[in-house]
Design an enzyme around this catalytic site. Sequence first.
Site: not given
Ligand code: DGL
Length: 228
Positions: A6-7, A71, A152, A186-188
């Site tokens: 993930d990011s 994403t 974040e 979105c996983t966040h």
């Molecule tokens: N956790 C990511 C998702 O599920 C995220 C996002 C991001 O870096 O903007 O889309």
Amino acid sequence: MIGFFDSGVGGLTILDAVKKRLPEIPTTYLADTEHAPYGGRSQEEILELTWQGCEELFRRGCDLVILACNTASASALRTIQQERLGKYPGKRVLGIIRPTVEALAHQGYARVIVLSTQATKHSGAFVKEFAHLDPGVQVISHACPTWVPMIEAGKTGTEELRADVEREVRSAEREAGTFDAIILGCTHYPYVKNEIAQSLTRPVPIIDQADIVAESLARYLQRHPVFT
Ligand code: DGL
């Protein structure tokens, strides 16, 4: 070993559910915090950054990589599977949007709001998957561009983030009119699930992907025991 990418911290919501469902499977996690958030980036940038993450996880010994990021799943998965994996025989990369929609198809939903990043909304990935798997579901896509940067930055639980969640949820409600579920695309977003629930003017189910993805991975591993 299975790698999760993930990011930032969002994919940990998926990894936690996988560890509960499949405690015996060795896992590792890679967050590209240097380039987070991904949600405002172009499709090309997301593809290159996601592929770098996959190659790093391959180097660390992962044969299977889960893009625990909508994403990246929306913007990079198809090209990775079709054009990049060829030089890595035996390696696989899976996303999380298809399994989410598979689990929600034909469950009686008529209109769902998908909250996501701008890039996921722009890709139309949830709209396309529902059109393919259950055309009876109408999807209202709503982007919440400020949530990932705030999460974040450690602002979970703050009044600033709560107010922002309320504003976006009310705006999505107005856009949708009637709806019978909210999908956290979105996983966040599970980190602000309580704030989302408190902001809704009418209670509807709030669908978190984590358990869905864990269950789908468990079934995948039964079919492909080579990755266990
Ligand atoms: N956790 C990511 C998702 O599920 C995220 C996002 C991001 O870096 O903007 O889309």
